[in-house]
Write a protein that holds these residues in place. Structure first.
Motif, short mmCIF file in Angstrom:
data_model
loop_
_atom_site.label_atom_id
_atom_site.label_comp_id
_atom_site.label_asym_id
_atom_site.label_seq_id
_atom_site.Cartn_x
_atom_site.Cartn_y
_atom_site.Cartn_z
N ARG A 143 -5.91 -0.09 7.75
CA ARG A 143 -6.84 -1.12 7.27
C ARG A 143 -6.08 -2.43 7.00
NH1 ARG A 143 -8.88 1.51 2.94
NH2 ARG A 143 -10.52 2.51 4.16
N ALA A 144 -4.93 -2.31 6.32
CA ALA A 144 -4.16 -3.52 6.00
C ALA A 144 -3.70 -4.21 7.28
CB ALA A 144 -2.97 -3.16 5.12
N ARG A 151 -0.66 6.20 2.86
CA ARG A 151 -1.96 6.74 3.30
C ARG A 151 -2.31 6.06 4.59
NH1 ARG A 151 -6.03 8.41 -0.81
NH2 ARG A 151 -7.48 7.53 0.71
N GLU A 193 -6.68 -5.98 8.94
CA GLU A 193 -7.08 -7.18 8.19
C GLU A 193 -6.11 -8.33 8.48
OE1 GLU A 193 -8.80 -4.61 4.38
OE2 GLU A 193 -7.06 -5.91 4.14
N VAL A 247 0.86 -1.20 0.00
CA VAL A 247 0.00 0.00 0.00
C VAL A 247 0.89 1.24 0.00
CG1 VAL A 247 -1.93 -1.11 1.21
CG2 VAL A 247 -0.16 0.06 2.53
N GLU A 277 -5.07 5.61 6.30
CA GLU A 277 -6.21 4.68 6.36
C GLU A 277 -5.88 3.36 5.67
OE1 GLU A 277 -6.00 7.66 4.99
OE2 GLU A 277 -7.62 8.05 3.57
N ASP A 278 -5.09 3.42 4.58
CA ASP A 278 -4.74 2.17 3.89
C ASP A 278 -3.81 1.31 4.74
OD1 ASP A 278 -6.29 3.01 1.82
OD2 ASP A 278 -4.66 3.39 0.42
#
Lengths: 420, 420
Positions: free
Chosen positions: A54-55, A48, A58, A45, A50-51
């Motif tokens: 999020r990763a 960023r 997850e 990613v 949020e990216d």
């Protein structure tokens, strides 16, 4: 117990946009695979928040272990430590011992300058993290558990990344396999295909499940990696050396060296041991053979030099190849390759000379001598030998195979190492 | 409208285990980035059906477009088409035109053999897919919508992958930007850092938002990519050539070529245009300069050859450098580099000769002449010139910079292209 699940996470706009290649995870994967870990996913990613968060979240429910690289530096786009803290739900804290380390490091390198405030950011880690450090850089690696996953956060600079993987991460992952010690050896082979290599060692592999086998092609070489896991170093080393010996027996002359040595280097070191030298006479390879011999530090011990005689004029004037011979037989012929080798040896005073003349393509091929036709020659104390080779592939592949072919002629002359 | 979100999915155990590098997505990212698309994530998974299906369904709600590579071949571990159908909730169907294409292709290549049944699998695509085809291979690319995302499934073989990206995927993604046409040019620069390059073209960039600028380092070169998007070809080409001209003015002699030409090739082609040739005299670069000149097809038009005189003996015997000169000045000296260049020109009869002698490291440096000290020489119709260079970096970097430095001497002699 099923195998531990491992993932990689790579962060950084430069990787995401293709500006730099992520070579870190590729090399690490070849180290982890023999451990029997289940490498399940790599995620890349950009910078960023949020990216990245999020990763991380997850992965935190999918994997047992995750190696994260990048984003630990001092600049504004280095978000990884903050994102790790946010994903784990803990505040950032300043890790005082690392701050002290950074101040001492700065004072040593630039005693007359104040350390920029930015650099202090690199001592900030998630509150619940275990700081692993970094022997070569200013951003410390750290370990952090989020949900079911143990994360290792590493700087993306390849030199720093790989040392931290080897010294700090691998031992922890080895422990996760129920063992304590990993010992590895990579056998470098030339002259054998990957499937033939696999076939030759299959009996050894089946007899020795305590050592894991891996294969990797590095054209025109094939490498066999052996990895022994055990509870203690003596057991791991004993298993490894037993299996290495059996593999070397099964592979015979295909093995030219181990653990990173190049084909040209292995031969060069052998020449240096004998107090001998080599000079090259290259036509279609245009300096590639000599380049392989000299890219290694210390190669002046075995390389006298080379005559790159691309033109027929230079074959005549620099190496003494008779003009009538060139006209009668053509530049790509046994007579000319022998004359090139003999001329180079005589004019350089080197112990050995290797000569190459051929058609590398894409143009210049004929029905008689298609692209890939190469004459190889070697001149040395026992006399002169020549060999006709027919290589497949593009210009670069033909040239590389021709350079290896000439080195192989030398190898056979130095010892009983003829490859079928 | 916010930018369309694009992701990559790479499948295959060989990539996941690090056995082969995924170079496809890196190169594609540099093509997509100038379109203004938001490249948000790359995911790599192995050949496991559940991992592929899971990744597809996750991406299907995150991205507008996704390029998937790998797993379309004929063998049992090629799962991608089946997983795509399962993720989309549709059956596989045999695409008859492709089956016919495969049969014709086989009959042409191997007229006397029956096509293995395995190959038929490659004509199976998800029922709702649009077949895009494959000009170079037997596995057809196809497009498939799953939820909000338009997926493009491509074979992983780099040559096939890149052609399909250029010819079939890029035009569709360009359309997604609201434009119809993309025209690109890459200007190759030497002698300028990336930050200086950025600074020199910043005024042009600000004045021309209709063209997107990108930077990429390929040591020791820096490349500037220009991409013009427009509704029609004439407008895109006009924008591109206007901005290219202004960038070339701003960058002056730093630009040596465009669109994939190498530095040595650009100079070689210029020599060939003039009917001139070059011969090299290399010491510390050990054949690298000649190798750069000859790696290009057709280089026999401009390369006579080279004397790689690694040893002092060979500098004397092959190039006529006086022994007293070597003793008095040392091999790394202005006198010796001039004598090397003059000897190579005289003995080869080439129009030009370039000479290099220096200390590439890691050993051999002294207080006077540290590692990285390199003398460059050029001999040609106007006489002989020499230049002292001091390079930083490891052995490989010093050698590469030295080879470029010698080529730059030639470049300056051929025209008004002195780089500061």
């Amino acid at each position: 117990m099923s195998a531990a699940v491992v993932e990689f996470l790579v962060t950084g706009d430069e990787v995401m946009r293709g500006l730099i290649a992520d070579t870190n995870t590729q090399i690490t994967a070849t180290r982890l695979y023999p451990l029997g870990l289940a490498l399940r996913r790599t995620t890349v990613v950009g910078d960023r928040g949020e990216d990245i968060r999020r990763a991380l979240l997850e992965i935190s429910v999918r994997a047992d272990y995750c190696i994260v690289s990048g984003g630990l530096g001092p600049t504004a786009d280095d978000l990884t430590a903050a994102c790790a803290a946010q994903a784990a739900g803990v505040p950032l804290r300043t890790y005082e011992p690392w701050l002290e380390h950074l101040r001492r490091r700065w004072a040593k390198i630039r005693p007359n300058e104040t350390m920029p405030a930015n650099n202090l950011r690199q001592a900030e880690v998630p509150g619940s993290a275990e700081v692993l450090g970094n022997p070569d850089g200013s951003a410390p690696a750290f370990a952090l558990r989020i949900d079911r996953c143990q994360f290792f956060f590493l700087p993306g600079v390849p030199r720093e990344y790989h040392r931290i993987v080897e010294e700090m991460v691998l031992p922890r992952l080895v422990a996760a396999t129920g063992n304590a010690i990993l010992r590895s050896r990579i056998l470098h082979c030339y002259g054998v295909t990957e499937s033939k290599l696999d076939e030759l060692v299959s009996a050894v592999r089946e007899a020795h499940p305590e050592v894991r086998f891996g294969f990797r092609t590095k054209f025109p070489e094939n490498h066999l990696s052996l990895s022994a896991l055990a509870a203690d170093a003596a057991t791991a080393e004993a298993s490894l050396s037993r299996v290495e010996r059996k593999c070397r027996e099964a592979l015979g002359p295909f093995v030219y060296g181990a653990d990173g040595v190049t084909f040209a280097q292995a031969l060069g070191e052998e020449l240096a041991r004998r107090g001998e030298t080599i000079c090259c006479a290259e036509s279609c390879t245009g300096g590639l053979l000599t380049q392989l011999l000299t890219e290694v530090g210390g190669s002046s011990r075995w390389t006298a030099g080379a005559f790159v005689t691309y033109s027929n004029d230079l074959k005549h004037s620099a190496l003494g190849v008779p003009r009538e011979m060139l006209q009668q037989h053509g530049a790509v012929s046994e007579a000319v390759v022998r004359a090139m080798a003999e001329g180079a040896r005589e004019r350089s005073g080197a112990t050995w000379s290797a000569a190459i003349t051929g058609i590398a393509g894409p143009d210049g091929g004929t029905a008689d001598k298609p692209v890939g036709t190469v004459w190889l020659g070697l001149c040395g104390p026992p006399g002169t030998t020549a060999r006709l080779a027919k290589y497949r592939g593009d210009r670069g592949q033909v040239r590389l195979q021709a350079a290896y072919g000439a080195l192989q002629l030398l190898r056979e002359a130095l010892g009983p190492t003829r490859v079928p």
